[in-house]
Write an enzyme that holds these catalytic residues in place. Structure first.
Site, mmCIF file in Angstrom:
data_model
loop_
_atom_site.group_PDB
_atom_site.id
_atom_site.type_symbol
_atom_site.label_atom_id
_atom_site.label_comp_id
_atom_site.label_asym_id
_atom_site.label_seq_id
_atom_site.Cartn_x
_atom_site.Cartn_y
_atom_site.Cartn_z
ATOM 1 N N ALA A 22 -117.153 61.730 4.236
ATOM 2 C CA ALA A 22 -117.877 61.702 5.503
ATOM 3 C C ALA A 22 -117.234 62.699 6.459
ATOM 4 C CB ALA A 22 -117.841 60.300 6.112
ATOM 5 N N ILE A 23 -118.060 63.313 7.297
ATOM 6 C CA ILE A 23 -117.581 64.321 8.242
ATOM 7 C C ILE A 23 -118.137 64.013 9.623
ATOM 8 C CG2 ILE A 23 -117.650 66.771 8.873
ATOM 9 C CD1 ILE A 23 -117.861 67.414 5.886
ATOM 10 N N GLY B 184 -119.097 63.366 16.669
ATOM 11 C CA GLY B 184 -120.487 63.187 16.312
ATOM 12 C C GLY B 184 -120.626 62.196 15.160
ATOM 13 N N CYS C 178 -122.557 55.858 8.201
ATOM 14 C CA CYS C 178 -123.174 57.068 8.759
ATOM 15 C C CYS C 178 -124.645 56.872 9.088
ATOM 16 C CB CYS C 178 -123.006 58.258 7.812
ATOM 17 S SG CYS C 178 -121.274 58.602 7.400
ATOM 18 N N ALA D 129 -113.193 62.567 5.979
ATOM 19 C CA ALA D 129 -112.524 61.479 5.271
ATOM 20 C C ALA D 129 -113.060 61.430 3.846
ATOM 21 C CB ALA D 129 -112.778 60.152 5.978
ATOM 22 N N THR E 291 -118.454 54.719 10.699
ATOM 23 C CA THR E 291 -117.800 54.868 9.412
ATOM 24 C C THR E 291 -116.576 53.970 9.347
ATOM 25 O OG1 THR E 291 -117.104 56.466 7.730
ATOM 26 C CG2 THR E 291 -116.204 56.769 9.945
ATOM 27 N N TYR E 292 -116.004 53.888 8.179
ATOM 28 C CA TYR E 292 -114.804 53.079 7.943
ATOM 29 C C TYR E 292 -113.676 53.980 7.471
ATOM 30 C CZ TYR E 292 -111.503 50.219 5.257
ATOM 31 O OH TYR E 292 -110.361 49.660 4.741
ATOM 32 N N HIS E 293 -112.466 53.729 7.977
ATOM 33 C CA HIS E 293 -111.257 54.378 7.476
ATOM 34 C C HIS E 293 -110.308 53.296 6.991
ATOM 35 C CE1 HIS E 293 -112.550 58.179 9.046
ATOM 36 N NE2 HIS E 293 -112.515 57.773 10.301
#
Length: 296
Positions: free
Chosen positions: A190-191, A123, A221, A205, A127-129
């Protein structure tokens, strides 16, 4: 271009096919604080795959999650699902989209993305990792905890809120109507999750020493008018004289960064145990990721 990868391993890492009694593990018991809501079930074992100091390609970790989920579903059918799992790691730079994410939150052409871009089944929006960000992927059977997605999201937030407070004295909070963990106007964690037959995967994260520059290429997000922050940048603002935020030379800078990662990692693990009421079995065998994905 956006890549939708077939997220299934062609073969399991060797230790995933072993029975729990044959895995090389260390028992780690965590006690809960009864004053804060926790998982209502009895303590359940959770296998920890700890790669928090390593950069793991996103697609490989994604495949690993799906392989574990597939295995757990099979075990449920035989009433043999005895453990949860937790993967903790860092990623090489990558952007990910949720299943229903809109491309309007990308500030670049998808055909010429700054980093790899993947649409996943989780969901949430884009986002960025990247390096310096600790990512936790809990793969849990909510039948043994609480069969409530909203409870699960709030529990993940609780893990981060407690970890920030216990490790650094940072008072983080939730924002009504949004998912994640915030300090003021800055989002630190962020989830985004997926739940299939009450088995969870994907996760959270937390920005520790993350370079914030890649976030400028997206609207993280999908949230306008709020910024993204990191533990390190926040500590610089709050405690400018503290040793762990000083950067008088490159060696010291690297040492400080490593310490912040280690402190955060330890605190996250401890609070995860407390919130979800699990005993960790630390897997001593490093998974062998391979090029097991087909791209379309």
């Amino acid at each position: 271009m956006i890549l939708w990868v077939n997220p299934i391993l062609s073969s399991f890492p060797p230790h995933l096919t072993q029975s729990p009694s044959k895995s090389a593990q260390i028992s780690h018991c965590c006690l809960a604080d009864s004053t804060v809501p926790v998982s209502p079930s009895l303590k359940r074992r959770c296998d920890l795959y700890d790669l928090h100091k390593e950069l793991v390609p996103y697609t490989e970790a994604w495949s690993w999650q799906n392989a574990i989920v597939k295995e757990k579903k099979a075990l449920i059918e035989k009433n043999e699902d005895l453990t949860d799992s937790l993967i903790i790691l860092q990623h090489h730079p990558v952007y990910t989209l949720g299943a229903g994410s809109s491309e309007k939150y990308l500030n670049f052409d998808v055909k010429n993305a700054p980093f790899d871009l993947y649409r996943t089944e989780r969901g949430g929006e884009v986002t960025y990792h990247g390096p310096g960000q600790i990512v936790m992927y809990p793969i849990m059977n909510l039948r043994y905890h609480k069969m409530d997605l909203h409870w699960y999201l709030r529990a993940l937030e609780e893990v981060v809120i407690r970890a920030l407070h216990s490790a650094f004295g940072i008072e983080a909070s939730r924002v009504e109507g949004l998912t994640g963990v915030w300090v003021g106007n800055a989002k630190l964690a962020a989830i985004g999750v997926k739940v299939s037959k009450w088995i969870t995967y994907h996760g959270l994260a937390l920005n520790v020493i993350t370079d914030m520059t890649p976030f400028q290429n997206i609207i993280p997000c999908g949230i306008q008018n709020r910024r993204v922050g990191s533990i390190k940048s926040l500590l610089k603002e709050i405690f400018p004289s503290k040793r762990y935020v000083e950067e008088d030379n490159n060696h010291h800078h690297q040492t400080v960064d490593s310490e912040l990662i280690d402190i955060t990692h330890k605190s996250l693990i401890t609070e995860f145990c407390q919130v979800f009421q699990v005993d960790l079995g630390i897997n001593l065998v490093k998974p062998e990721f391979g090029n097991t994905l087909s791209q379309t």
